[in-house]
Design an enzyme around this catalytic site. Structure first.
Site, PDB file in Angstrom:
ATOM      1  N   ASP A 133       0.854  -1.196   0.000  1.00 37.73           N
ATOM      2  CA  ASP A 133       0.000   0.000   0.000  1.00 37.73           C
ATOM      3  C   ASP A 133       0.885   1.239   0.000  1.00 37.73           C
ATOM      4  O   ASP A 133       2.037   1.192   0.454  1.00 37.73           O
ATOM      5  CB  ASP A 133      -0.881   0.035   1.263  1.00 37.73           C
ATOM      6  CG  ASP A 133      -1.861  -1.115   1.298  1.00 37.73           C
ATOM      7  OD1 ASP A 133      -2.154  -1.684   0.226  1.00 37.73           O
ATOM      8  OD2 ASP A 133      -2.316  -1.448   2.410  1.00 37.73           O
TER       9      ASP A 133
HETATM   10  N1  URA Z   1      -1.255  -5.914   3.912  1.00 38.06           N
HETATM   11  C1  URA Z   1      -1.737  -4.635   3.906  1.00 38.06           C
HETATM   12  O1  URA Z   1      -2.775  -4.360   4.487  1.00 38.06           O
HETATM   13  N2  URA Z   1      -1.049  -3.716   3.227  1.00 38.06           N
HETATM   14  C2  URA Z   1       0.106  -3.965   2.588  1.00 38.06           C
HETATM   15  O2  URA Z   1       0.699  -3.055   2.011  1.00 38.06           O
HETATM   16  C3  URA Z   1       0.613  -5.279   2.618  1.00 38.06           C
HETATM   17  C4  URA Z   1      -0.092  -6.236   3.280  1.00 38.06           C
END
Ligand code: URA
Length: 233
Positions: A103
């Site tokens: 993310d």
């Molecule tokens: N899980 C999440 O919620 N975000 C990420 O970036 C990776 C795994």
């Protein structure tokens, strides 16, 4: 075989126009002969190519470990935000991309490569590559978390995740290891147990740990050994 100007541009000696200039000026020597012709074809794997007396080595595939910072999108292009590719200086023309996604606000280990075959293999659902995350969260820890994660957490859309590991490491801090990569998976798993992730950092990708000497926003090439280990995953 490939065009000499194309090869040099790929290797970041400059734009196609700039490398043509290098060739025309006689700065490029192939197998001991100065080449003035920019459409000269070379065998990139076997020819000995010197630019300004430095021998160059062409590697088709490149592999980097990036410590992704907050605020960068895991994509090769974005209209609004900077991308992780912007952090790998000089390889824009080599077709590199991130292996999977973090993310925009997640930090930590991201592999960047132009080896599509390896990326595909590592990301295939049946490959079950473990990804370990360090997280901080708001909410109350409960002893049942370890068991619940092991049994498979059901997230908001009704999907039951594969067994995962929850390791409590203190007030509002944990490690979670997952083998899948569903959208926002760790955040949604924590939501399912009544908590909110406030900080998320990936610390391992399969057998490769994040090199903690890499500052956020910096990268280094994977070592030969790391590439070998990843390929054997
Ligand atoms: N899980 C999440 O919620 N975000 C990420 O970036 C990776 C795994």
């Amino acid at each position: 075989m490939m065009r000499l100007d194309k090869l040099l541009a790929h290797l970041n000696f400059g734009s196609r126009k700039e490398v043509k200039e290098l060739i025309r000026k006689g700065y490029v020597v192939v197998n001991g002969e100065t080449v003035f012709d920019d459409d000269f074809k070379v065998d990139e794997k076997n020819d000995e190519i010197n630019v300004l007396d430095n021998e160059i080595k062409y590697e088709e595939f490149v592999y980097f470990m990036l410590n992704k910072p907050d605020g960068y999108v895991s994509a090769t292009f974005d209209n609004h935000q900077p991308t992780v590719i912007d952090l790998i200086d000089g390889y824009e023309r080599r077709g590199i991309f991130p292996v999977g996604r973090l993310d925009i606000d997640t930090v930590g280990l991201l592999i960047i490569t132009n080896d599509g075959k390896l990326a595909h293999k590592l990301l295939a659902p049946k490959s079950h590559v473990d990804k370990k995350y360090y997280l901080k969260y708001d909410g109350k820890y409960n002893k049942s978390f370890e068991e619940k994660f092991k049994a498979g957490i059901t997230i908001d859309d009704g999907y039951t995740c594969l067994p995962a590991t929850f390791e409590n490491i203190g007030e509002g801090e944990a490690y979670i290891t997952i083998r899948e990569g569903k959208f926002h998976q760790v955040k949604r798993m924590m939501e399912a147990v009544g908590c909110e992730v406030t900080y998320l950092k990936r610390v391992t990708f399969g057998p490769i740990p994040l090199d903690e000497s890499l500052k956020e926003g910096t990268c280094r090439p994977l070592t030969e050994e790391e590439i070998k280990i990843l390929k054997s995953e």
